[in-house]
Scaffold this active site. Structure first.
Site, PDB file in Angstrom:
ATOM      1  N   ASP A  94       0.835  -1.200   0.000  1.00 18.79           N
ATOM      2  CA  ASP A  94       0.000   0.000   0.000  1.00 18.79           C
ATOM      3  C   ASP A  94       0.872   1.252   0.000  1.00 18.79           C
ATOM      4  OD1 ASP A  94      -2.361  -1.444   0.052  1.00 18.79           O
ATOM      5  OD2 ASP A  94      -2.488  -1.451   2.246  1.00 18.79           O
ATOM      6  N   TYR A 122       6.342  -8.632   8.375  1.00 20.38           N
ATOM      7  CA  TYR A 122       6.103  -7.199   8.533  1.00 20.38           C
ATOM      8  C   TYR A 122       6.401  -6.757   9.962  1.00 20.38           C
ATOM      9  CZ  TYR A 122       3.274  -7.755   4.273  1.00 20.38           C
ATOM     10  OH  TYR A 122       2.835  -8.047   3.009  1.00 20.38           O
ATOM     11  N   ASP A 136      -6.512   1.849   8.170  1.00 17.48           N
ATOM     12  CA  ASP A 136      -5.185   2.434   8.330  1.00 17.48           C
ATOM     13  C   ASP A 136      -5.344   3.948   8.412  1.00 17.48           C
ATOM     14  OD1 ASP A 136      -5.631   3.272   5.725  1.00 17.48           O
ATOM     15  OD2 ASP A 136      -3.989   2.126   4.839  1.00 17.48           O
ATOM     16  N   ARG A 229      -3.831  -4.663   7.587  1.00 20.51           N
ATOM     17  CA  ARG A 229      -4.833  -3.674   8.015  1.00 20.51           C
ATOM     18  C   ARG A 229      -6.050  -4.369   8.621  1.00 20.51           C
ATOM     19  NH1 ARG A 229      -6.867  -0.553   3.342  1.00 20.51           N
ATOM     20  NH2 ARG A 229      -5.905  -2.049   1.934  1.00 20.51           N
TER      21      ARG A 229
END
Length: 282
Positions: A94, A122, A136, A229
């Site tokens: 993203d 992540y 987010d 997310r």
């Protein structure tokens, strides 16, 4: 390709001293096109570029994955004097995320699929007590509930419920298609179309830090197709206070690590200055 009449003319002999061949568009029967004053000899061998190689890049904040692809395609084409060059990536990040992108250059684009199924790692930061429509920081936060009562042990207990195979509903603000339209386009118009849940696998979900202001830092290792997310949103719901993702960095794809990746700005500068060495094609 026409050039201004004031452009400097370089002889065939002076051009031949370049360590790389001339761009095809500078060659013509019986001589050479005029060369502009700012022309620099090629810094990369076009045949090796076309042969292809993988490239690890750290995606900057606010860039789309396709922005990175387009920037490097242009830079590599120019350095190799090519009109066309295939280049693609092995998994979207993203715009508000940073971190590792694996790119395939030239014929290596045919091998991109082999990277897509690898697990992703992540480093994620969540804000407790608030929710957003996008899950987010793209959309404004709304207060949801108090997190003052939560401690490390309680959060770790909930994290354990999200490990292994889980069913996850993708966020409305995603690029998934709904009746031919991207979900985020419908969401921005106020036409919400809930996306069906799908199975994903969470290999690791580790709590790194919990602050007094409700920031939770996690390490997440997950399968292809996982939305961190959505994971943040679902964790907040389970904790009873709400949560949204404030920061996301991809640190690894399989055994490929962010620490081995190029910063985009440095990579572009190295290519333009002739300081980038082409990897061996595979």
């Amino acid at each position: 390709m026409p050039y201004p009449a004031s452009a400097a003319l370089l002889s065939k002999e002076s051009l031949s001293h370049s360590t790389c061949p001339l761009p095809r568009y500078l060659k013509r029967e019986g001589g050479f096109h005029p060369v502009p004053l700012n022309f620099q000899p090629l810094t990369l061998d076009p045949e090796k570029l076309q042969a292809g190689f993988p490239l690890l890049v750290n995606k900057p904040l606010h860039w789309t994955s396709f922005d990175v692809v387009n920037k490097l395609r242009y830079t590599l084409r120019h350095a190799g004097g090519l009109r066309k060059l295939k280049l693609g990536h092995a998994g979207t990040l993203d715009p508000l995320a940073t971190g590792l992108l694996i790119l395939g250059v030239g014929r290596h684009t045919k091998l991109i699929e082999q990277y897509m199924g690898l697990p992703k790692t992540y480093r994620a930061t969540l804000q407790l007590g608030y929710v957003t429509d996008s899950y987010d920081a793209e959309t404004p936060p709304r207060a949801q509930g108090s997190f003052d009562h939560l401690n490390t042990a309680q959060i770790e207990e909930v994290l354990g419920q999200f490990q292994g195979e889980i069913w996850q509903r993708p966020p409305l603000f995603s690029a998934l298609k709904v009746k031919g339209q991207k979900a985020y386009e419908l969401a921005r118009k106020g036409t919400e179309q809930p996306l069906p849940p799908r199975p994903v696998h969470i290999h690791q979900l580790q709590l790194i830090d919990l602050t007094d202001t409700g920031h939770v830092e996690l390490v997440v290792e997950c399968s292809k197709g996982t939305y961190v997310r959505s994971l943040a949103h679902d964790l907040g719901a389970k904790l009873g206070c709400g949560a949204y993702l404030t920061r996301l960095e991809r640190t690894a794809i399989g055994n490929y690590h962010l620490r081995d990746a190029w910063a985009l700005k440095e990579l572009v500068a190295a290519i333009e200055k002739g300081q980038f060495q082409l990897p061996q094609s595979s």
